[in-house]
Design an enzyme around this catalytic site. Structure first.
Site, PDB file in Angstrom:
ATOM      1  N   CYS A 188      30.221 -28.915  20.609  1.00 46.64           N
ATOM      2  CA  CYS A 188      30.578 -29.171  19.131  1.00 46.64           C
ATOM      3  C   CYS A 188      29.072 -29.448  18.316  1.00 46.64           C
ATOM      4  O   CYS A 188      27.980 -29.539  18.868  1.00 46.64           O
ATOM      5  CB  CYS A 188      30.998 -30.658  19.259  1.00 46.64           C
ATOM      6  SG  CYS A 188      32.597 -30.531  19.991  1.00 46.64           S
ATOM      7  N   ARG A 201      26.055 -22.443  19.342  1.00 43.82           N
ATOM      8  CA  ARG A 201      26.443 -23.455  20.432  1.00 43.82           C
ATOM      9  C   ARG A 201      27.888 -23.118  20.878  1.00 43.82           C
ATOM     10  O   ARG A 201      28.189 -23.593  21.821  1.00 43.82           O
ATOM     11  CB  ARG A 201      26.223 -24.540  19.763  1.00 43.82           C
ATOM     12  CG  ARG A 201      24.744 -24.962  19.390  1.00 43.82           C
ATOM     13  CD  ARG A 201      24.833 -26.415  18.882  1.00 43.82           C
ATOM     14  NE  ARG A 201      25.118 -27.426  19.629  1.00 43.82           N
ATOM     15  CZ  ARG A 201      24.094 -27.928  20.375  1.00 43.82           C
ATOM     16  NH1 ARG A 201      23.076 -27.586  20.169  1.00 43.82           N
ATOM     17  NH2 ARG A 201      24.420 -28.807  21.283  1.00 43.82           N
ATOM     18  N   TRP A 207      34.175 -27.860  19.550  1.00 43.98           N
ATOM     19  CA  TRP A 207      34.408 -27.042  20.606  1.00 43.98           C
ATOM     20  C   TRP A 207      35.639 -28.102  21.339  1.00 43.98           C
ATOM     21  O   TRP A 207      35.202 -29.097  21.918  1.00 43.98           O
ATOM     22  CB  TRP A 207      33.126 -26.841  21.673  1.00 43.98           C
ATOM     23  CG  TRP A 207      33.611 -25.977  22.826  1.00 43.98           C
ATOM     24  CD1 TRP A 207      33.338 -24.507  22.798  1.00 43.98           C
ATOM     25  CD2 TRP A 207      33.732 -26.331  24.049  1.00 43.98           C
ATOM     26  NE1 TRP A 207      33.681 -24.148  24.162  1.00 43.98           N
ATOM     27  CE2 TRP A 207      33.907 -25.283  25.038  1.00 43.98           C
ATOM     28  CE3 TRP A 207      33.868 -27.631  24.766  1.00 43.98           C
ATOM     29  CZ2 TRP A 207      34.103 -25.197  26.537  1.00 43.98           C
ATOM     30  CZ3 TRP A 207      34.182 -27.750  26.187  1.00 43.98           C
ATOM     31  CH2 TRP A 207      34.298 -26.347  26.866  1.00 43.98           C
ATOM     32  N   ASN A 234      30.302 -35.863  18.281  1.00 41.87           N
ATOM     33  CA  ASN A 234      30.171 -34.881  19.485  1.00 41.87           C
ATOM     34  C   ASN A 234      30.245 -35.881  20.716  1.00 41.87           C
ATOM     35  O   ASN A 234      29.953 -36.971  20.491  1.00 41.87           O
ATOM     36  CB  ASN A 234      28.883 -34.224  19.514  1.00 41.87           C
ATOM     37  CG  ASN A 234      28.684 -33.271  18.389  1.00 41.87           C
ATOM     38  OD1 ASN A 234      29.678 -33.009  17.862  1.00 41.87           O
ATOM     39  ND2 ASN A 234      27.557 -32.703  18.495  1.00 41.87           N
ATOM     40  N   GLY A 235      30.831 -35.508  21.767  1.00 37.21           N
ATOM     41  CA  GLY A 235      30.846 -36.392  22.968  1.00 37.21           C
ATOM     42  C   GLY A 235      32.317 -36.803  23.367  1.00 37.21           C
ATOM     43  O   GLY A 235      33.418 -36.059  22.970  1.00 37.21           O
ATOM     44  N   GLU A 256      22.563 -14.428  39.598  1.00 38.18           N
ATOM     45  CA  GLU A 256      22.580 -14.580  38.291  1.00 38.18           C
ATOM     46  C   GLU A 256      22.977 -13.201  37.356  1.00 38.18           C
ATOM     47  O   GLU A 256      23.555 -13.366  36.240  1.00 38.18           O
ATOM     48  CB  GLU A 256      21.048 -14.787  38.001  1.00 38.18           C
ATOM     49  CG  GLU A 256      20.567 -14.725  36.283  1.00 38.18           C
ATOM     50  CD  GLU A 256      20.909 -15.431  35.495  1.00 38.18           C
ATOM     51  OE1 GLU A 256      21.818 -16.569  35.682  1.00 38.18           O
ATOM     52  OE2 GLU A 256      20.774 -15.275  34.141  1.00 38.18           O
ATOM     53  N   LYS A 312      25.896 -13.292  34.440  1.00 39.76           N
ATOM     54  CA  LYS A 312      25.585 -12.628  32.928  1.00 39.76           C
ATOM     55  C   LYS A 312      26.886 -11.635  32.738  1.00 39.76           C
ATOM     56  O   LYS A 312      27.144 -11.742  31.589  1.00 39.76           O
ATOM     57  CB  LYS A 312      24.270 -11.863  32.853  1.00 39.76           C
ATOM     58  CG  LYS A 312      23.104 -12.592  32.788  1.00 39.76           C
ATOM     59  CD  LYS A 312      22.806 -13.434  31.589  1.00 39.76           C
ATOM     60  CE  LYS A 312      23.044 -14.773  31.870  1.00 39.76           C
ATOM     61  NZ  LYS A 312      22.125 -15.623  32.248  1.00 39.76           N
ATOM     62  N   GLU A 348      29.869 -13.848  31.756  1.00 43.01           N
ATOM     63  CA  GLU A 348      30.155 -14.448  30.601  1.00 43.01           C
ATOM     64  C   GLU A 348      29.775 -13.557  29.510  1.00 43.01           C
ATOM     65  O   GLU A 348      30.826 -13.716  28.254  1.00 43.01           O
ATOM     66  CB  GLU A 348      28.922 -15.360  30.164  1.00 43.01           C
ATOM     67  CG  GLU A 348      27.608 -15.288  30.718  1.00 43.01           C
ATOM     68  CD  GLU A 348      26.628 -16.331  30.543  1.00 43.01           C
ATOM     69  OE1 GLU A 348      25.492 -16.503  31.215  1.00 43.01           O
ATOM     70  OE2 GLU A 348      27.065 -17.253  29.977  1.00 43.01           O
ATOM     71  N   HIS A 361      31.137 -10.352  56.019  1.00 42.73           N
ATOM     72  CA  HIS A 361      31.911 -11.438  56.448  1.00 42.73           C
ATOM     73  C   HIS A 361      33.060 -11.724  55.583  1.00 42.73           C
ATOM     74  O   HIS A 361      33.493 -12.826  55.451  1.00 42.73           O
ATOM     75  CB  HIS A 361      30.809 -12.728  56.427  1.00 42.73           C
ATOM     76  CG  HIS A 361      30.025 -12.645  57.586  1.00 42.73           C
ATOM     77  ND1 HIS A 361      30.145 -12.565  58.829  1.00 42.73           N
ATOM     78  CD2 HIS A 361      28.657 -12.095  57.492  1.00 42.73           C
ATOM     79  CE1 HIS A 361      28.957 -12.677  59.564  1.00 42.73           C
ATOM     80  NE2 HIS A 361      28.140 -12.010  58.794  1.00 42.73           N
ATOM     81  N   LYS A 391      26.855 -23.311  24.055  1.00 40.19           N
ATOM     82  CA  LYS A 391      25.335 -23.206  24.702  1.00 40.19           C
ATOM     83  C   LYS A 391      24.939 -24.181  25.356  1.00 40.19           C
ATOM     84  O   LYS A 391      24.135 -24.190  26.281  1.00 40.19           O
ATOM     85  CB  LYS A 391      24.556 -22.900  23.160  1.00 40.19           C
ATOM     86  CG  LYS A 391      23.117 -22.759  23.330  1.00 40.19           C
ATOM     87  CD  LYS A 391      22.781 -21.435  24.438  1.00 40.19           C
ATOM     88  CE  LYS A 391      21.280 -21.116  24.459  1.00 40.19           C
ATOM     89  NZ  LYS A 391      21.199 -20.214  25.639  1.00 40.19           N
TER      90      LYS A 391
HETATM   91  C1  F6R Z   1      24.116 -18.774  31.428  1.00 39.05           C
HETATM   92  C2  F6R Z   1      24.011 -20.109  30.778  1.00 39.05           C
HETATM   93  C3  F6R Z   1      24.384 -21.297  31.513  1.00 39.05           C
HETATM   94  C4  F6R Z   1      23.346 -22.464  31.496  1.00 39.05           C
HETATM   95  C5  F6R Z   1      23.802 -23.800  31.934  1.00 39.05           C
HETATM   96  C6  F6R Z   1      22.652 -24.703  31.794  1.00 39.05           C
HETATM   97  O1  F6R Z   1      23.690 -17.878  30.512  1.00 39.05           O
HETATM   98  O2  F6R Z   1      23.615 -19.958  29.700  1.00 39.05           O
HETATM   99  O3  F6R Z   1      24.854 -21.192  32.746  1.00 39.05           O
HETATM  100  O4  F6R Z   1      22.102 -21.821  31.964  1.00 39.05           O
HETATM  101  O5  F6R Z   1      24.820 -24.193  31.000  1.00 39.05           O
HETATM  102  O6  F6R Z   1      22.169 -24.881  30.547  1.00 39.05           O
HETATM  103  P1  F6R Z   1      20.759 -25.728  30.276  1.00 39.05           P
HETATM  104  O7  F6R Z   1      19.732 -24.816  30.807  1.00 39.05           O
HETATM  105  O8  F6R Z   1      20.635 -25.899  28.825  1.00 39.05           O
HETATM  106  O9  F6R Z   1      20.960 -27.118  30.947  1.00 39.05           O
END
Ligand code: F6R
Length: 608
Positions: free
Chosen positions: A2, A27, A75, A99-100, A484, A488, A491, A507, A603
């Protein structure tokens, strides 16, 4: 997650608020709204499900000249994404955005229902608005009602609200959810994220937990929960318009992938010295004796930040022999009965500096007396403020939901920390030489990879975008980037992707290989090459559609082979990872996905 914006001044609030909400779109959100008020306390409330452009279209037909207002992108947590659940919530005299999460909202709702409050939404936020309205009936000021309500709630909040009883005031408060206030002549801007303030003012105040601000055209006065005055520290906002614009790129994600040579240079700048093979991190606040005493490094983060910790841990293990590294997923760690040995330093890794689970781990570790250092990007964020010291990665604003440039710089920052510890422990300059040199070379190597592989990756992506499943495989230092890379692709590509250690294939996961899967195989030409290659051969024998990313000149049999020329040895996976970022990006584009704001994602994950 949010987003909150607010404005009180002499300009038309509606346009400023909608402009601010657009800046917060990155975000992640599913509905949006604004409420404004004129000097006679006449209000206009607009809310809509979906994008801010829909709200903007509604505002075209409900234009106001009001100079006070609040806005929100939601959100969904409590209740589906809908207009009814969108903020601002209006109850009695109060308009509020939140927010929260208010954890005890059911109890409060029950109590308020007995006082004839009827709820129109499923949200916890509407309950908070009702509680403030209820208390305000018996208090002489709105501030009193707000402090009273905040003492009754359990949970996290960033709020902005106004009452029709006072058309010249907005009240804000925070606990566990960020709020920033921008100050200009006769105006106050409110936002949950600095990007909404850029271009309006660079004089900002970061609210601390349990602070309440009363905003008017004269400025802002801060209070604690007992309504006692608190001094505010005005800081300079270090964020410019350029950082939050696409600048000719189709998406922020691509821009940020391409920014990596520059953002990494700014992470390394002034910190590594190739002439003396040494590293100096100013913000760590630890003496050489303290660094020498470290026996354990615990690296904590979520998602990409967690993988960055894991990646750097693999590197650090190679140049230190008396440090044990453990990488932890914050959302798991916080509820485990974990043990922290003596002489441990915790590295708290977070791009946003606001991730709820990571913050909770930081607080628990600090409670246990563990020295905590932040590896953070967002200056002034909660984690950055609560740690004992740390390293800002300085990658600039990361707007795309999928994290790319932050990963690269987090790995570099943690590795530099490891080098500094090794230095303090008396590791020879020669022993550190390769790592310092490779860190120094890395930006240029990434630049070369971007230049040389982008066209090829785009072509491969078009071909492989048809798959619904993928396996990312790597051994040793290639394993964290397999994880990683798979993240990517999930997402932004919406493709089910698994990251696996090459030696683990037999395995279980090798059973997955069929025509519905493609495989991304990271194959570094190093002392483990033969072993990794035999895993690839086993996969190929089962009909794998493998895309191999490698730095070798040797003959490789696979459907696609992307050959990278690099001077690097140890840090080679870091350039492989950039290729993998490009692959995920171009696949997402080929599938027509919303690259910068992937569905269901936010985000900065400020709730559990
Ligand atoms: C993946 C991504 C998330 C963040 C995770 C931690 O591309 O963006 O997995 O890495 O939510 O976020 P931060 O680094 O802001 O604590």
């Amino acid at each position: 997650m949010c987003g909150i914006v607010g404005y009180i001044g002499h300009k038309e609030a509606q346009q400023i608020l909608i402009g601010g909400l657009k800046r917060l779109e990155y975000r992640g959100y599913d509905s949006a709204g604004v409420a404004t008020m004129d000097k006679n306390a006449k209000t206009t409330l607009l809310r809509s499900k979906g994008k801010v452009t829909e709200l903007e279209a509604r505002a075209q037909t409900h234009k106001t000249k009001d100079t006070v207002g609040i806005g929100h992108t939601r959100w969904a947590t409590h209740g589906e994404p809908s207009k009814r659940n969108a903020h601002p919530h209006h109850v009695g005299d109060i308009y509020l955005v939140h927010n929260g999460i208010i954890e005890n909202y059911q109890d409060l709702k029950h109590m308020l229902a007995k006082h004839d409050y009827i709820f129109k939404s499923d949200t916890d936020s509407e309950v908070l608005a009702a509680l403030i309205d209820y208390l305000n009936k018996d208090t002489s000021t709105l501030l009193e009602a707000v402090t009273g309500a905040l003492k009754m709630v359990v949970g996290a909040y960033g709020i902005a609200l106004f009452s029709v009883k006072d058309p010249n005031e907005i009240i804000i408060a925070r606990k566990g959810s960020p709020l920033i206030v921008g100050i200009a002549e006769g105006e106050v801007f409110i936002a949950s994220d600095a990007s909404a303030l850029v271009g309006h003012t660079d004089r900002v105040i970061y609210l601390h937990d349990s602070e309440i601000g009363v905003c008017s055209r004269e400025g802002i006065q801060l209070y604690d929960l007992d309504a006692q005055v608190v001094d505010a520290e005005v800081e300079k906002l270090e964020l410019d318009l350029q950082a939050i614009q696409k600048e000719g790129f189709d998406h922020f994600l691509l821009k940020e992938i391409y920014e990596q040579p520059a953002s990494l240079r700014s992470t390394l700048s002034g910190r590594i010295n190739v002439k003396t093979n040494s590293v100096k991190l100013g913000g760590v606040n630890m003496s050489d004796d303290e660094l020498r005493d470290i026996r354990n490094i615990m690296i904590v983060g979520c998602g990409t930040a967690y993988y960055a910790g894991m990646m750097a841990g693999y590197f650090i293990e190679q140049f230190t022999d008396d440090i044990t590294i453990r990488s932890e997923v914050a959302s798991e760690l916080r509820y485990r009965s974990f043990h922290v040995p003596d002489n441990t330093v915790a590295l708290i890794v977070s791009q946003s500096g606001e991730t709820a689970d990571t913050l909770a781990c930081l607080q628990e570790l600090k409670r246990r007396g563990v020295k905590c250092l932040g590896i953070v990007n967002a200056v002034g964020s909660t984690i950055a403020r609560e740690v004992d010291g740390g390293v800002y990665v300085h990658v600039g604003a990361e707007i795309s939901v999928a994290s790319t440039k932050a990963f690269t710089s987090q790995v570099a920052a943690i590795t530099m920390f490891g080098l500094m510890v090794a230095q303090a422990k008396g590791a020879s300059v020669k022993a550190l030489n390769t790592y310092v040199k490779e860190l120094y070379l890395l930006p240029g190597e990434i630049e070369a990879v971007l230049e040389n592989t982008s066209t090829e990756i785009k072509k491969i992506a078009k071909e492989y975008a048809r798959f619904e499943h993928a396996l990312y495989v790597g051994r040793d230092t290639q394993f964290p980037i397999a994880l990683e890379g798979a993240l990517k692709l999930k997402e932004v590509g919406y493709i089910q992707a698994e990251g696996y250690a090459a030696g683990e294939l037999k395995h279980g996961p090798i059973a997955l290989i069929d025509d519905r899967f493609f495989e991304v195989y990271f194959l570094q030409d190093n002392w483990l090459y033969e072993k990794s290659q035999s895993n690839l051969i086993e996969m190929n024998a089962r009909g794998a559609h493998a895309v191999v990313i490698t730095n070798t000149d040797k003959r490789i049999s696979a459907e696609k082979v992307v050959r990278i020329k690099t001077k690097l040895e140890i840090l080679t996976p870091m350039v492989f990872n950039v290729v993998s970022q490009l692959l995920a990006y171009y696949i997402a584009v080929a599938r027509g996905n919303d690259v910068d704001q992937p569905r269901n994602l936010a985000k900065s994950v400020t709730v559990e």
